[in-house]
Write an enzyme that holds these catalytic residues in place. Structure first.
Site, mmCIF file in Angstrom:
data_model
loop_
_atom_site.group_PDB
_atom_site.id
_atom_site.type_symbol
_atom_site.label_atom_id
_atom_site.label_comp_id
_atom_site.label_asym_id
_atom_site.label_seq_id
_atom_site.Cartn_x
_atom_site.Cartn_y
_atom_site.Cartn_z
ATOM 1 N N GLU A 1 1.663 -0.350 -4.945
ATOM 2 C CA GLU A 1 0.615 0.646 -5.468
ATOM 3 C C GLU A 1 1.189 2.063 -5.574
ATOM 4 O OE1 GLU A 1 -2.959 3.317 -3.707
ATOM 5 O OE2 GLU A 1 -1.273 2.631 -2.520
ATOM 6 N N ASP B 1 0.848 -1.284 -0.053
ATOM 7 C CA ASP B 1 0.081 -0.111 0.011
ATOM 8 C C ASP B 1 0.860 1.471 0.115
ATOM 9 O OD1 ASP B 1 -2.752 1.271 0.402
ATOM 10 O OD2 ASP B 1 -1.867 1.685 2.319
#
Ligand code: CA
Ligand code: CA
Length: 469
Positions: free
Chosen positions: A243, A214
């Protein structure tokens, strides 16, 4: 006897070298990831719903989905052509952290989702069906109410409180607090070691195959280098999907060089969203395709239409949302990267901005879903056509409103033509291949090529998926 021994030694050597060569990652472009927000997928155990922050009428509270729910639906997931699931973070969150990104305890499973035993069972059951498990993992921040904030021994674990205000300033992007979330200081060796040990613990305990990392761009690259290399030392073929929310491939690829295998391809995403929508144009998408050359390993990137941070594509398409979604699905399912299908996209679920894009999976809509039928046609094509398993992608004729491209190997080819304009359009496509005839996989119509050219009368918002005949 000697010959037999020699043969055996050779086999061992071959197997060993193959093992070394294939060590890089468990994933390839032939994978397909189904992305699940566990709380919003399927409620397989009503006994873990008795918390005060479970409220099915509040999109910002827990809704009851759990690991058992995913286990119950593994056959469905498998039928979607998925070879892997990515699930949102499972560490214990602060109240109302249904999405998993507000971590309270890095070493506990969130009880709304089930127990550690349930999660291990999910990994085992998925593996029995040849489905790999990717766990979403957060190192950038803790939840707003982290107990560490009042722990004097962890005073230096956070960067000083300051919002991210200048998104062009990498220092601010890395060390500022994202939406007020307490920002962990990975430059502190104690924090770095804690996070690496914690990630290894999850892998050791559960047997997961990969992690979706993340908020990668909010964490220093030096940390990612250490993190990835420490984990790959022990698990060489572990897959990392980073990400990085940025549509510049050159910026994204900087993170690939920290060791992260693939990126969420926001460059292509941006092109997809500008092409398959009201008043859309394929210019950005064609440009993004040309920019793929800046990625070191574009085939290991995730390519997607929807996710939990953005409005669902169908909801931006007005009266023609379904047709645009079909076009976008056609693109991601025939592109040489790993498609990531966000739960519900395969049945055309609607959803505007977060949290509306995180509605509970609409299981009752599957039966009569036109999108679902179309999606399954694409799965069948992807699973059976060898041209789609090559890395070759050739962008053919295109203008502002139509796109054509070819996937080809020695045996087969797939030609895709998409008209994003809500008007008829006549086009001529110049083909590099020798295929003389193509067949439409949906209508079975035959198209003949003359002098390496194919002339087509496209219908408004047409989708032609042709395979060589
Ligand atoms: Ca439940
Ligand atoms: Ca940070």
């Amino acid at each position: 006897m000697k010959k037999k021994v020699l043969a055996l030694v050779l086999i061992v050597i071959i197997l060993f070298s193959y093992g070394c060569l294939s060590n890089k990652s468990k994933f390839s472009q032939n994978d397909l990831i189904y992305f699940i927000m566990t709380d919003r997928f399927y409620d397989g155990n009503k006994d873990n719903n008795n918390f005060s922050d479970v409220d099915k009428n509040d999109l910002k509270a827990f809704h009851g989905g759990d690991f058992q729910g995913i286990i119950d639906k593994l056959d469905y997931i498998k039928s979607l052509g998925a070879t892997a699931i990515w699930i949102t973070p499972i560490a214990k969150n602060q109240p109302k952290g249904y999405h998993g990104y507000w971590i309270y305890d890095f070493y506990e499973v969130d009880p709304h989702l089930g127990t550690m035993k349930d999660f291990k069972k999910l990994v085992q059951e998925a593996h029995k069906k040849d489905i790999k498990v990717i766990l979403d993992y957060v190192v950038n921040h803790t939840g707003y109410d982290s107990p560490w904030l009042s722990d004097p021994e962890k005073k230096d674990w956070f960067n000083s409180k300051r919002e991210i205000t200048n998104w062009a300033d990498q220092e601010n992007v890395e060390n500022g607090w994202l939406y007020g979330l307490p920002d962990l200081n990975q430059n502190n060796a104690e924090v770095r070691d804690f996070l690496i040990e914690n990630a290894l613990w999850w892998i050791d305990e559960t047997g997961i195959d990969g992690m979706r990392l993340d908020t990668v761009k909010h964490v220093p690259k030096e940390f990612w280098e250490d993190f990835v290399s420490e984990i790959k030392k022990k698990y060489p073929d572990f897959y990392f999907l980073g990400e990085v929310w940025n549509d510049n491939p050159r910026y994204l690829d900087l993170y690939h060089h920290t060791g992260i295998d693939g990126m969420t391809n926001y460059s292509l995403y941006n092109g997809i969203r500008k092409a398959f929508t009201r008043y859309g144009s394929v210019t950005t998408l064609a440009h993004a395709i040309e920019q793929e050359k800046y990625f070191t390993s574009p085939e290991l990137n995730g390519i997607f239409i929807d996710n939990h941070d953005n409005r669902r594509l169908i909801s931006d398409g007005g009266d023609y949302g379904k047709q645009y979604l079909k076009q976008a699905l056609t693109f991601v399912m025939t592109y040489p990267s790993i498609p990531i299908i966000y739960y519900g996209t395969e049945i055309g679920m609607e959803g505007k901005a977060d949290p509306d894009n995180r509605r509970f999976m609409e299981w009752d809509k599957i039966e009569n879903s036109e999108i679902f039928d179309f999606y399954n046609t694409l799965v069948e094509l992807r699973n059976t056509n060898s041209a789609l398993q090559s890395t070759k992608f050739q962008l053919l004729d295109h203008d502002k409103y139509f796109l054509s491209y070819l996937r080809e190997n020695d045996d087969e080819s797939v030609l895709v033509v998409l008209n994003v304009l809500n008007k008829k359009k006549d086009v001529t496509i110049n083909l590099p291949s020798n295929s003389l005839k193509f067949q439409d996989i949906i209508t079975n119509n035959i198209y003949s090529v003359t002098n390496n050219q194919l002339s087509l009368n496209l219908k408004p918002l047409d989708i032609l998926i042709l395979k060589s005949k």
